[in-house]
Write an enzyme that holds these catalytic residues in place. Structure first.
Site, PDB file in Angstrom:
ATOM      1  N   CYS A 155      -1.148 -85.008   6.133  1.00 47.44           N
ATOM      2  CA  CYS A 155      -2.164 -85.856   5.498  1.00 47.44           C
ATOM      3  C   CYS A 155      -3.512 -85.346   5.969  1.00 47.44           C
ATOM      4  O   CYS A 155      -3.803 -85.368   7.173  1.00 47.44           O
ATOM      5  CB  CYS A 155      -1.982 -87.323   5.877  1.00 47.44           C
ATOM      6  SG  CYS A 155      -3.388 -88.353   5.409  1.00 47.44           S
ATOM      7  N   HIS A 168      -8.772 -95.129   1.529  1.00 42.53           N
ATOM      8  CA  HIS A 168     -10.169 -94.856   1.870  1.00 42.53           C
ATOM      9  C   HIS A 168     -11.081 -95.531   0.865  1.00 42.53           C
ATOM     10  O   HIS A 168     -10.733 -95.702  -0.297  1.00 42.53           O
ATOM     11  CB  HIS A 168     -10.454 -93.344   1.910  1.00 42.53           C
ATOM     12  CG  HIS A 168     -10.029 -92.622   0.676  1.00 42.53           C
ATOM     13  ND1 HIS A 168      -8.718 -92.266   0.454  1.00 42.53           N
ATOM     14  CD2 HIS A 168     -10.722 -92.208  -0.400  1.00 42.53           C
ATOM     15  CE1 HIS A 168      -8.633 -91.645  -0.707  1.00 42.53           C
ATOM     16  NE2 HIS A 168      -9.837 -91.607  -1.262  1.00 42.53           N
TER      17      HIS A 168
HETATM   18  P1  AMP Z   1      -9.728 -90.006  -3.909  1.00 41.70           P
HETATM   19  O1  AMP Z   1      -9.837 -89.299  -5.232  1.00 41.70           O
HETATM   20  O2  AMP Z   1     -10.112 -91.457  -3.992  1.00 41.70           O
HETATM   21  O3  AMP Z   1      -8.384 -89.782  -3.249  1.00 41.70           O
HETATM   22  O4  AMP Z   1     -10.831 -89.374  -3.002  1.00 41.70           O
HETATM   23  C1  AMP Z   1     -10.615 -88.335  -2.104  1.00 41.70           C
HETATM   24  C2  AMP Z   1     -11.954 -87.786  -1.733  1.00 41.70           C
HETATM   25  O5  AMP Z   1     -11.810 -87.008  -0.566  1.00 41.70           O
HETATM   26  C3  AMP Z   1     -12.586 -86.898  -2.810  1.00 41.70           C
HETATM   27  O6  AMP Z   1     -13.827 -87.461  -3.221  1.00 41.70           O
HETATM   28  C4  AMP Z   1     -12.768 -85.564  -2.087  1.00 41.70           C
HETATM   29  O7  AMP Z   1     -13.954 -84.908  -2.453  1.00 41.70           O
HETATM   30  C5  AMP Z   1     -12.746 -85.976  -0.628  1.00 41.70           C
HETATM   31  N1  AMP Z   1     -12.313 -84.945   0.314  1.00 41.70           N
HETATM   32  C6  AMP Z   1     -11.224 -84.161   0.246  1.00 41.70           C
HETATM   33  N2  AMP Z   1     -11.121 -83.346   1.320  1.00 41.70           N
HETATM   34  C7  AMP Z   1     -12.177 -83.649   2.099  1.00 41.70           C
HETATM   35  C8  AMP Z   1     -12.657 -83.171   3.359  1.00 41.70           C
HETATM   36  N3  AMP Z   1     -12.013 -82.196   4.037  1.00 41.70           N
HETATM   37  N4  AMP Z   1     -13.781 -83.693   3.876  1.00 41.70           N
HETATM   38  C9  AMP Z   1     -14.452 -84.654   3.206  1.00 41.70           C
HETATM   39  N5  AMP Z   1     -14.054 -85.161   2.019  1.00 41.70           N
HETATM   40  C10 AMP Z   1     -12.941 -84.670   1.467  1.00 41.70           C
END
Ligand code: AMP
Length: 120
Positions: A3, A99
């Protein structure tokens, strides 16, 4: 378990936390959909809002209570901001660790960017 958010919480992936306490961390989204885009999440691995149970009440309370502290820290508390949870694939959830997205437009009314929010 693989994860990415657990890896961030555990510092296996180096990400600067803009806020943290014993239950919650917050950091900038890597692909911001607004001028300010922060993710706030519990350290505990819970997949989504659909998986919340009574026992998660303290951590979800901590998550919600962290919001104004984060907003204050980044200077958007008084101006206002938007909060969103994506739930499941149909709701746009890509990472299966619950989140909250905090989005803000501190410089003004960026209409195009606000439209993007519906495609988080
Ligand atoms: P969701 O679509 O609600 O699952 O949002 C996941 C979010 O995590 C997306 O907006 C991504 O841009 C963000 N995300 C993915 N990997 C990372 C990371 N390593 N650091 C910061 N944000 C991330």
């Amino acid at each position: 378990m693989q994860c990415i958010f657990c890896n961030i919480v555990n510092k296996d992936i180096p990400v600067e936390f803009i806020y943290e306490n014993e239950s919650v961390v917050a950091f900038y989204d890597i692909h911001p959909k607004a001028p300010v885009h922060i993710l706030i999440l519990p350290r505990e691995h819970i997949v989504s809002v659909n998986d919340l149970k009574e026992e998660h009440a303290p951590v979800i309370t901590a998550l919600m209570l962290a919001v104004s502290a984060v907003a204050e820290k980044i200077g958007v508390k008084d101006k206002g901001y938007k909060l969103a949870f994506n739930v499941g694939k149909g709701g746009g959830q890509v990472i299966d660790h619950i989140h909250m997205h905090l989005l803000a437009w501190p410089a003004g009314n960026d209409v195009e960017s606000k439209k993007e929010v519906f495609h988080l």
